[in-house]
Motif scaffolding. Structure first.
Motif, PDB file in Angstrom:
ATOM      1  N   GLY A   1       0.817  -1.205  -0.024  1.00  0.00           N
ATOM      2  CA  GLY A   1       0.241   0.039  -0.005  1.00  0.00           C
ATOM      3  C   GLY A   1       0.956   1.162  -0.146  1.00  0.00           C
ATOM      4  N   THR A   2       1.929   1.379   0.839  1.00  0.00           N
ATOM      5  CA  THR A   2       2.702   2.539   0.970  1.00  0.00           C
ATOM      6  C   THR A   2       3.669   2.939  -0.410  1.00  0.00           C
ATOM      7  OG1 THR A   2       4.556   1.483   1.820  1.00  0.00           O
ATOM      8  CG2 THR A   2       2.913   2.165   3.191  1.00  0.00           C
ATOM      9  N   LEU A   3       4.008   1.640  -0.992  1.00  0.00           N
ATOM     10  CA  LEU A   3       4.775   1.885  -2.232  1.00  0.00           C
ATOM     11  C   LEU A   3       3.739   2.112  -3.344  1.00  0.00           C
ATOM     12  CD1 LEU A   3       6.811  -1.429  -2.074  1.00  0.00           C
ATOM     13  CD2 LEU A   3       7.837   0.825  -1.563  1.00  0.00           C
ATOM     14  N   TYR A   4       2.548   1.900  -3.280  1.00  0.00           N
ATOM     15  CA  TYR A   4       1.531   2.252  -4.262  1.00  0.00           C
ATOM     16  C   TYR A   4       1.306   3.472  -4.269  1.00  0.00           C
ATOM     17  CZ  TYR A   4      -3.001   2.426  -6.599  1.00  0.00           C
ATOM     18  OH  TYR A   4      -4.089   2.513  -7.572  1.00  0.00           O
ATOM     19  N   PHE A   5       1.250   4.165  -3.122  1.00  0.00           N
ATOM     20  CA  PHE A   5       0.712   5.523  -2.968  1.00  0.00           C
ATOM     21  C   PHE A   5       2.216   6.394  -3.392  1.00  0.00           C
ATOM     22  CE2 PHE A   5      -2.763   4.394   0.312  1.00  0.00           C
ATOM     23  CZ  PHE A   5      -3.768   5.184  -0.546  1.00  0.00           C
ATOM     24  N   MET A   6       3.175   5.888  -3.131  1.00  0.00           N
ATOM     25  CA  MET A   6       4.458   6.560  -3.519  1.00  0.00           C
ATOM     26  C   MET A   6       4.578   6.654  -5.130  1.00  0.00           C
ATOM     27  SD  MET A   6       7.351   5.301  -1.043  1.00  0.00           S
ATOM     28  CE  MET A   6       8.618   6.544  -1.465  1.00  0.00           C
ATOM     29  N   ALA A   7       4.170   5.402  -5.807  1.00  0.00           N
ATOM     30  CA  ALA A   7       3.965   5.485  -7.205  1.00  0.00           C
ATOM     31  C   ALA A   7       3.008   6.400  -7.531  1.00  0.00           C
ATOM     32  CB  ALA A   7       3.958   4.023  -7.711  1.00  0.00           C
ATOM     33  N   LEU A   8       1.881   6.668  -7.162  1.00  0.00           N
ATOM     34  CA  LEU A   8       0.812   7.380  -7.480  1.00  0.00           C
ATOM     35  C   LEU A   8       1.148   8.896  -7.208  1.00  0.00           C
ATOM     36  CD1 LEU A   8      -2.357   5.885  -6.348  1.00  0.00           C
ATOM     37  CD2 LEU A   8      -1.460   5.627  -8.707  1.00  0.00           C
ATOM     38  N   SER A   9       2.052   9.193  -6.206  1.00  0.00           N
ATOM     39  CA  SER A   9       2.379  10.749  -5.678  1.00  0.00           C
ATOM     40  C   SER A   9       3.499  11.162  -6.609  1.00  0.00           C
ATOM     41  CB  SER A   9       2.908  10.529  -4.502  1.00  0.00           C
ATOM     42  OG  SER A   9       1.960  10.404  -3.410  1.00  0.00           O
ATOM     43  N   TYR A  10       4.271  10.247  -7.183  1.00  0.00           N
ATOM     44  CA  TYR A  10       5.588  10.831  -8.150  1.00  0.00           C
ATOM     45  C   TYR A  10       4.985  10.717  -9.395  1.00  0.00           C
ATOM     46  CZ  TYR A  10       9.155   9.733  -4.710  1.00  0.00           C
ATOM     47  OH  TYR A  10      10.222   9.902  -3.721  1.00  0.00           O
ATOM     48  N   ARG A  11       3.795   9.887  -9.778  1.00  0.00           N
ATOM     49  CA  ARG A  11       2.998  10.386 -11.053  1.00  0.00           C
ATOM     50  C   ARG A  11       2.436  11.561 -11.165  1.00  0.00           C
ATOM     51  NH1 ARG A  11      -2.185   6.821 -12.207  1.00  0.00           N
ATOM     52  NH2 ARG A  11      -2.700   8.717 -10.915  1.00  0.00           N
ATOM     53  N   GLU A  12       1.610  12.091 -10.150  1.00  0.00           N
ATOM     54  CA  GLU A  12       1.060  13.160 -10.142  1.00  0.00           C
ATOM     55  C   GLU A  12       2.221  14.461 -10.264  1.00  0.00           C
ATOM     56  OE1 GLU A  12      -2.080  13.692 -10.224  1.00  0.00           O
ATOM     57  OE2 GLU A  12      -2.276  11.579 -10.667  1.00  0.00           O
ATOM     58  N   LEU A  13       3.365  14.214  -9.543  1.00  0.00           N
ATOM     59  CA  LEU A  13       4.350  15.366  -9.462  1.00  0.00           C
ATOM     60  C   LEU A  13       5.262  15.292 -11.059  1.00  0.00           C
ATOM     61  CD1 LEU A  13       5.699  14.669  -5.917  1.00  0.00           C
ATOM     62  CD2 LEU A  13       4.684  16.504  -6.561  1.00  0.00           C
ATOM     63  N   LYS A  14       4.718  14.283 -11.717  1.00  0.00           N
ATOM     64  CA  LYS A  14       5.436  14.081 -13.059  1.00  0.00           C
ATOM     65  C   LYS A  14       6.927  13.576 -12.794  1.00  0.00           C
ATOM     66  CE  LYS A  14       2.513  17.720 -15.058  1.00  0.00           C
ATOM     67  NZ  LYS A  14       1.339  16.609 -15.329  1.00  0.00           N
ATOM     68  N   GLU A  15       7.345  13.042 -11.892  1.00  0.00           N
ATOM     69  CA  GLU A  15       8.651  12.487 -11.553  1.00  0.00           C
ATOM     70  C   GLU A  15       8.282  10.786 -12.169  1.00  0.00           C
ATOM     71  OE1 GLU A  15      10.872  13.231  -8.052  1.00  0.00           O
ATOM     72  OE2 GLU A  15       9.547  14.961  -7.579  1.00  0.00           O
ATOM     73  N   TYR A  16       8.164  10.720 -13.403  1.00  0.00           N
ATOM     74  CA  TYR A  16       7.778   9.467 -13.990  1.00  0.00           C
ATOM     75  C   TYR A  16       8.997   8.457 -13.792  1.00  0.00           C
ATOM     76  CZ  TYR A  16       4.448  12.454 -16.156  1.00  0.00           C
ATOM     77  OH  TYR A  16       3.526  13.354 -16.573  1.00  0.00           O
ATOM     78  N   ASP A  17      10.256   8.754 -13.375  1.00  0.00           N
ATOM     79  CA  ASP A  17      11.237   7.682 -13.696  1.00  0.00           C
ATOM     80  C   ASP A  17      10.813   6.871 -12.118  1.00  0.00           C
ATOM     81  OD1 ASP A  17      12.115   8.004 -15.752  1.00  0.00           O
ATOM     82  OD2 ASP A  17      13.972   9.244 -15.163  1.00  0.00           O
ATOM     83  N   LYS A  18      10.635   7.706 -10.979  1.00  0.00           N
ATOM     84  CA  LYS A  18      10.421   7.331  -9.758  1.00  0.00           C
ATOM     85  C   LYS A  18       9.157   6.851  -9.638  1.00  0.00           C
ATOM     86  CE  LYS A  18      13.237  10.573  -6.788  1.00  0.00           C
ATOM     87  NZ  LYS A  18      13.405  11.441  -5.918  1.00  0.00           N
TER      88      LYS A  18
ATOM     89  N   TYR B   1       8.565   2.734  -8.480  1.00  0.00           N
ATOM     90  CA  TYR B   1       7.886   2.491  -7.115  1.00  0.00           C
ATOM     91  C   TYR B   1       6.686   1.635  -7.565  1.00  0.00           C
ATOM     92  CZ  TYR B   1      10.815   4.787  -3.849  1.00  0.00           C
ATOM     93  OH  TYR B   1      11.683   5.004  -2.958  1.00  0.00           O
ATOM     94  N   ALA B   2       6.162   1.920  -8.788  1.00  0.00           N
ATOM     95  CA  ALA B   2       5.159   0.683  -9.434  1.00  0.00           C
ATOM     96  C   ALA B   2       5.739  -0.498  -9.478  1.00  0.00           C
ATOM     97  CB  ALA B   2       4.799   1.367 -10.713  1.00  0.00           C
ATOM     98  N   LYS B   3       6.902  -0.625  -9.901  1.00  0.00           N
ATOM     99  CA  LYS B   3       7.602  -2.023  -9.879  1.00  0.00           C
ATOM    100  C   LYS B   3       7.664  -2.686  -8.472  1.00  0.00           C
ATOM    101  CE  LYS B   3      10.000  -1.338 -14.344  1.00  0.00           C
ATOM    102  NZ  LYS B   3      11.412  -1.021 -15.038  1.00  0.00           N
ATOM    103  N   LYS B   4       8.257  -1.825  -7.626  1.00  0.00           N
ATOM    104  CA  LYS B   4       8.329  -2.159  -6.330  1.00  0.00           C
ATOM    105  C   LYS B   4       6.856  -2.803  -5.639  1.00  0.00           C
ATOM    106  CE  LYS B   4      12.497   0.559  -4.811  1.00  0.00           C
ATOM    107  NZ  LYS B   4      12.773   1.404  -3.889  1.00  0.00           N
ATOM    108  N   THR B   5       5.801  -2.081  -6.053  1.00  0.00           N
ATOM    109  CA  THR B   5       4.589  -2.335  -5.589  1.00  0.00           C
ATOM    110  C   THR B   5       4.195  -3.568  -6.031  1.00  0.00           C
ATOM    111  OG1 THR B   5       3.921   0.002  -5.671  1.00  0.00           O
ATOM    112  CG2 THR B   5       2.314  -1.622  -5.666  1.00  0.00           C
TER     113      THR B   5
END
Length: 378
Positions: free
Chosen positions: A255-272, A276-280
């Motif tokens: 769950g925490t990794l998923y929220f990180m992936a979504l947050s970085y997506r919204e911040l347009k930090e697509y590499d991160k 984190y999507a892979k880590k999820t």
């Protein structure tokens, strides 16, 4: 102070019973040293075994209970209960003794008897709730106890958790709020309220409460709830930061990794976000997933459903390589599906995966023999 007052009353009671016989100093020494076994033995030496003296029996029952001799204590309380039926303190003592001895059914009976005598007895309902093994019955007693004393923290917590399990988040939240209003510094209750507040969309409250709780004690559960609240408030940088702290502490989860992936997506930090999507995904996969698919495939084989078995084995391989699965696939293609070329592929993969030479000696030998036999036919 309370101990000495209780001790004084105890000695006064016994002195009134048999002042000319009991050695007060000896008995006082026993109580001061908390030597309840010796105190019980001393009292038994003074009073006959068949005594019906209520106060004497009460003291001996109490001494046995305090010394951990629960069967002996129960016998004295049973005598007292026969002499004074309907005594709520006696019934509570019998209920507690049976609960400590693991006899929940008998303990419940005594508590139910208390309720018959006093339908508003909070303590009886609280203990019945604790002994409840059927969710519906436990909920009934929790609700009754809470209606009698809605600020009791233990009952409020348990009742709230029961409502939360039923997804009745507003009820769960309100139950805790009443108890918290009576005890603002109860960390356990306030922490339990955070996920409910998140469910109800009270995100700013989660942040405010979480910040106050973090000043008292750094708790990963509080941080988790705050991270989610930050996300829903669209404070993506703070969300990613707080979940990164959890990751650094080694307490991340799917769950925490998923929220990180979504947050970085919204911040347009697509590499991160990709990282984190892979880590999820990795976090969501159990180390035993391949084993589970292998078991499923084996069941299909037993039912002669070879196509389904083949699909299950290959599905298991998508999670991790497994020499066992390669071997089973080789056998499946070889013996059941009669596909020699595919059998050879998986027999070779089995050997290439370096199976244990001692534990799998027979399988290795068989595989090599089948490779020779199948190769000669092609």
């Amino acid at each position: 102070m309370k101990f000495w007052l209780s001790l004084g009353l105890l000695l006064l009671t016994i002195t009134n019973l048999a002042g000319q016989v009991i050695d007060k100093e000896k008995l006082l020494d026993y109580y001061e040293a908390q030597s309840y076994t010796e105190a019980a033995q001393y009292l038994q030496s003074i009073y006959p075994q068949d005594t019906k003296d209520i106060k004497a029996l009460m003291q001996m029952a109490y001494c046995h209970m305090m010394s951990g001799k629960l069967p002996e204590a129960e016998q004295y309380y049973l005598k007292l209960n026969a002499l004074e039926p309907g005594s709520i303190p006696l019934l509570f003592s019998l209920a507690n003794i049976n609960s400590r001895r693991g006899n929940a059914a008998r303990s419940k009976n005594y508590l139910l008897e208390i309720i018959q005598l006093d339908s508003l007895n909070f303590g009886a309902y609280k203990q019945l709730a604790g002994l409840g093994d059927i969710p519906e019955i436990k909920l009934k007693y929790l609700k009754k106890a809470n209606s009698l004393r809605n600020t009791d923290p233990d009952i409020a917590y348990d009742l709230s958790m029961a409502y939360r399990e039923q997804k009745q988040y507003q009820k769960a939240y309100d139950i805790l709020k009443t108890a918290i209003d009576a005890d603002r510094d109860n960390f356990t209750l306030r922490q339990a309220q955070l996920p409910l507040a998140n469910q109800l969309g009270k995100y700013k409250e989660v942040i405010e409460t979480g910040e106050k709780l973090m000043m008292i004690n750094t708790d990963v559960n509080v941080m988790n709830e705050m991270g989610q609240a930050y996300f829903y408030l669209k404070e993506y940088q703070k969300c990613a930061a707080i979940f990164k702290t959890l990751e650094d502490l080694g307490v991340q989860n799917e769950g925490t990794l998923y929220f990180m992936a979504l947050s970085y997506r919204e911040l347009k930090e697509y590499d991160k976000a990709t990282e984190y999507a892979k880590k999820t995904i990795d976090e969501g996969i159990s180390d035993h997933t391949t084993l589970y698919y292998t078991a499923l495939a084996g069941i299909y084989e037993q039912k002669n459903q070879f196509s389904e078995a083949l699909e299950a084995y290959k599905r298991g391989l998508t999670f991790t390589a497994s020499s066992t699965v390669y071997y089973r696939l080789g056998l499946l293609y070889d013996l059941n599906l009669k596909q020699s070329k595919n059998a050879l592929i998986y027999y070779h993969l089995y050997l290439k995966n370096k199976p244990d030479p001692e534990k799998e000696k027979e399988q290795i030998t068989y595989t090599k023999e089948r490779i020779k036999a199948l190769t000669s036919k092609i």
